[in-house]
Design a protein around this motif. Structure first.
Motif, PDB file in Angstrom:
ATOM      1  N   HIS A 194      33.743 -26.577 -22.211  1.00 27.22           N
ATOM      2  CA  HIS A 194      34.006 -25.627 -21.130  1.00 27.22           C
ATOM      3  C   HIS A 194      32.957 -24.517 -21.220  1.00 27.22           C
ATOM      4  O   HIS A 194      32.829 -23.864 -22.257  1.00 27.22           O
ATOM      5  CB  HIS A 194      35.400 -25.024 -21.260  1.00 27.22           C
ATOM      6  CG  HIS A 194      36.498 -26.039 -21.318  1.00 27.22           C
ATOM      7  ND1 HIS A 194      37.129 -26.518 -20.189  1.00 27.22           N
ATOM      8  CD2 HIS A 194      37.054 -26.687 -22.378  1.00 27.22           C
ATOM      9  CE1 HIS A 194      38.048 -27.408 -20.543  1.00 27.22           C
ATOM     10  NE2 HIS A 194      38.014 -27.536 -21.857  1.00 27.22           N
ATOM     11  N   HIS A 223      31.554 -20.896 -19.788  1.00 25.08           N
ATOM     12  CA  HIS A 223      32.071 -19.706 -19.125  1.00 25.08           C
ATOM     13  C   HIS A 223      30.932 -18.716 -18.864  1.00 25.08           C
ATOM     14  O   HIS A 223      29.917 -18.729 -19.579  1.00 25.08           O
ATOM     15  CB  HIS A 223      33.136 -19.049 -19.992  1.00 25.08           C
ATOM     16  CG  HIS A 223      34.227 -19.978 -20.408  1.00 25.08           C
ATOM     17  ND1 HIS A 223      35.256 -20.353 -19.560  1.00 25.08           N
ATOM     18  CD2 HIS A 223      34.441 -20.640 -21.583  1.00 25.08           C
ATOM     19  CE1 HIS A 223      36.074 -21.183 -20.187  1.00 25.08           C
ATOM     20  NE2 HIS A 223      35.597 -21.376 -21.410  1.00 25.08           N
ATOM     21  N   ALA A 259      35.100 -13.891 -20.068  1.00 23.34           N
ATOM     22  CA  ALA A 259      35.693 -15.038 -19.370  1.00 23.34           C
ATOM     23  C   ALA A 259      36.097 -16.118 -20.365  1.00 23.34           C
ATOM     24  O   ALA A 259      37.132 -16.780 -20.210  1.00 23.34           O
ATOM     25  CB  ALA A 259      34.700 -15.591 -18.347  1.00 23.34           C
ATOM     26  N   LEU A 260      35.276 -16.290 -21.406  1.00 22.96           N
ATOM     27  CA  LEU A 260      35.603 -17.258 -22.459  1.00 22.96           C
ATOM     28  C   LEU A 260      36.914 -16.854 -23.139  1.00 22.96           C
ATOM     29  O   LEU A 260      37.818 -17.688 -23.338  1.00 22.96           O
ATOM     30  CB  LEU A 260      34.458 -17.309 -23.465  1.00 22.96           C
ATOM     31  CG  LEU A 260      34.516 -18.339 -24.602  1.00 22.96           C
ATOM     32  CD1 LEU A 260      33.103 -18.597 -25.131  1.00 22.96           C
ATOM     33  CD2 LEU A 260      35.410 -17.887 -25.757  1.00 22.96           C
ATOM     34  N   ALA A 295      39.928 -17.611 -21.012  1.00 26.48           N
ATOM     35  CA  ALA A 295      40.255 -19.039 -20.976  1.00 26.48           C
ATOM     36  C   ALA A 295      40.954 -19.475 -22.260  1.00 26.48           C
ATOM     37  O   ALA A 295      41.926 -20.240 -22.228  1.00 26.48           O
ATOM     38  CB  ALA A 295      38.983 -19.856 -20.758  1.00 26.48           C
ATOM     39  N   VAL A 296      40.470 -18.984 -23.407  1.00 27.65           N
ATOM     40  CA  VAL A 296      41.095 -19.358 -24.676  1.00 27.65           C
ATOM     41  C   VAL A 296      42.479 -18.724 -24.794  1.00 27.65           C
ATOM     42  O   VAL A 296      43.400 -19.329 -25.357  1.00 27.65           O
ATOM     43  CB  VAL A 296      40.188 -18.982 -25.860  1.00 27.65           C
ATOM     44  CG1 VAL A 296      40.886 -19.274 -27.187  1.00 27.65           C
ATOM     45  CG2 VAL A 296      38.877 -19.769 -25.785  1.00 27.65           C
ATOM     46  N   ARG A 320      44.550 -18.353 -22.352  1.00 27.53           N
ATOM     47  CA  ARG A 320      45.423 -19.262 -21.590  1.00 27.53           C
ATOM     48  C   ARG A 320      45.749 -20.507 -22.399  1.00 27.53           C
ATOM     49  O   ARG A 320      46.892 -20.997 -22.377  1.00 27.53           O
ATOM     50  CB  ARG A 320      44.765 -19.620 -20.254  1.00 27.53           C
ATOM     51  CG  ARG A 320      44.671 -18.447 -19.283  1.00 27.53           C
ATOM     52  CD  ARG A 320      44.242 -18.880 -17.899  1.00 27.53           C
ATOM     53  NE  ARG A 320      42.860 -19.349 -17.846  1.00 27.53           N
ATOM     54  CZ  ARG A 320      41.817 -18.575 -17.618  1.00 27.53           C
ATOM     55  NH1 ARG A 320      41.964 -17.273 -17.452  1.00 27.53           N
ATOM     56  NH2 ARG A 320      40.593 -19.091 -17.553  1.00 27.53           N
ATOM     57  N   ARG A 321      44.759 -21.036 -23.107  1.00 29.68           N
ATOM     58  CA  ARG A 321      45.003 -22.206 -23.950  1.00 29.68           C
ATOM     59  C   ARG A 321      45.969 -21.852 -25.075  1.00 29.68           C
ATOM     60  O   ARG A 321      46.854 -22.640 -25.433  1.00 29.68           O
ATOM     61  CB  ARG A 321      43.681 -22.707 -24.529  1.00 29.68           C
ATOM     62  CG  ARG A 321      42.751 -23.304 -23.503  1.00 29.68           C
ATOM     63  CD  ARG A 321      43.310 -24.623 -22.962  1.00 29.68           C
ATOM     64  NE  ARG A 321      43.282 -25.657 -23.977  1.00 29.68           N
ATOM     65  CZ  ARG A 321      44.329 -26.452 -24.241  1.00 29.68           C
ATOM     66  NH1 ARG A 321      45.487 -26.299 -23.604  1.00 29.68           N
ATOM     67  NH2 ARG A 321      44.230 -27.390 -25.169  1.00 29.68           N
ATOM     68  N   HIS A 332      34.461 -23.943 -26.210  1.00 34.01           N
ATOM     69  CA  HIS A 332      34.411 -22.910 -25.180  1.00 34.01           C
ATOM     70  C   HIS A 332      33.163 -22.085 -25.468  1.00 34.01           C
ATOM     71  O   HIS A 332      33.073 -21.399 -26.490  1.00 34.01           O
ATOM     72  CB  HIS A 332      35.675 -22.052 -25.203  1.00 34.01           C
ATOM     73  CG  HIS A 332      36.876 -22.759 -24.672  1.00 34.01           C
ATOM     74  ND1 HIS A 332      37.309 -22.642 -23.364  1.00 34.01           N
ATOM     75  CD2 HIS A 332      37.727 -23.640 -25.273  1.00 34.01           C
ATOM     76  CE1 HIS A 332      38.378 -23.405 -23.191  1.00 34.01           C
ATOM     77  NE2 HIS A 332      38.660 -24.013 -24.331  1.00 34.01           N
ATOM     78  N   ASP A 351      29.674 -19.685 -23.815  1.00 31.52           N
ATOM     79  CA  ASP A 351      29.237 -18.894 -22.671  1.00 31.52           C
ATOM     80  C   ASP A 351      27.882 -19.372 -22.172  1.00 31.52           C
ATOM     81  O   ASP A 351      27.205 -20.196 -22.804  1.00 31.52           O
ATOM     82  CB  ASP A 351      29.248 -17.395 -22.991  1.00 31.52           C
ATOM     83  CG  ASP A 351      28.110 -16.927 -23.885  1.00 31.52           C
ATOM     84  OD1 ASP A 351      27.367 -17.765 -24.432  1.00 31.52           O
ATOM     85  OD2 ASP A 351      27.975 -15.699 -24.046  1.00 31.52           O
TER      86      ASP A 351
END
Length: 244
Positions: A6, A8, A13-14, A17-18, A20-21, A230, A232
């Motif tokens: 992924h 980012h 932003a990274l 996302a993490v 959320r995971r 994840h 960038d």
């Protein structure tokens, strides 16, 4: 093994996302066995994640009372030292939560790393030892420009160790004496997320992802266990290769 990539726009932003995971994996783990166990990484990018998790937008959404936090590696320094991962975790996350989760630092006596490593291995067996290998729900990893992860550096005996759950590192090249989870425990986790930011990591990341025979430590781990990357845009600005 499988690599899930992924990309980012940047570190923030990274981290989102993490986060959320993290929330999804926590829910799954608690539904399955009643708690969520995580080994944390040190470094700049993880700090951004931990500060986000402790922010008002996130902290009340997460099941801290059923979460247990550990460390993936640590420098053998006092708990208040600037280079202490435990200090960073406390400042960025634990001290900002009204009801922080259980946290198990690695170092109790900076002068006795072998003793602390043995104690941590015993702790893992005690708390995570239903299986032959202690099994975390999630291990967060970073990657150095030399391809190291946790404190398993290229050319070190610790990288070659296939038995220890936690071990002390003696090699001079790693600076401070360190303690690290062993490859065996890292590979046994239910999920491994690798967070990589910055242009200085670009060459190592490209090698790890696209050169099947790479001897970089992180590439060797990837052949042993699935990784969820994840990264960038600065670390991986090119279009991901098909099938990665």
């Amino acid at each position: 093994m499988h690599a899930e990539l992924h990309v980012h726009p940047g570190p923030e932003a990274l981290a989102a996302a993490v986060a959320r995971r993290w929330a999804t994996l926590a829910e799954e783990a608690i539904a399955e066995h009643g708690r969520f166990t995580v080994a944390l990484s040190g470094g700049r990018t993880p700090r951004i994640l931990y500060e986000l998790l402790a922010s008002p937008a996130w902290r009340d959404r997460l099941p801290w009372g059923q979460t247990e936090l550990y460390l993936g590696d640590e420098r053998c320094v006092p708990a208040d030292h600037a280079d202490s991962n435990a200090r960073m975790v406390r400042e960025a996350l634990l001290d900002r939560l009204p009801h922080p989760p259980l946290f198990f630092p690695m170092v109790s006596d900076p002068m006795r790393p072998e003793q602390d490593a043995a104690h941590y291995a015993s702790l893992l067996r005690e708390r995570l030892g239903d299986a032959p290998i202690p099994t975390f729900d999630l291990i967060l990893l970073g990657m150095g420009a030399d391809g190291h992860f946790a404190s398993l550096f290229p050319g070190t005996t610790a990288l070659e160790d296939r038995e220890a759950f936690a071990l002390a590192l003696r090699e001079e090249q790693v600076g401070h004496r360190r303690i690290s989870l062993g490859r065996r425990v890292i590979a046994a986790a239910r999920r491994r997320i690798v967070m990589v930011t910055g242009a200085d990591k670009r060459a190592a990341l490209a090698e790890a992802l696209h050169e099947p025979g790479s001897l970089l430590p992180i590439a060797r781990l990837q052949r042993q266990a699935s990784l969820e990357w994840h990264v960038d845009q600065a670390a991986y600005p090119a279009k991901p290769a098909a099938g990665v």
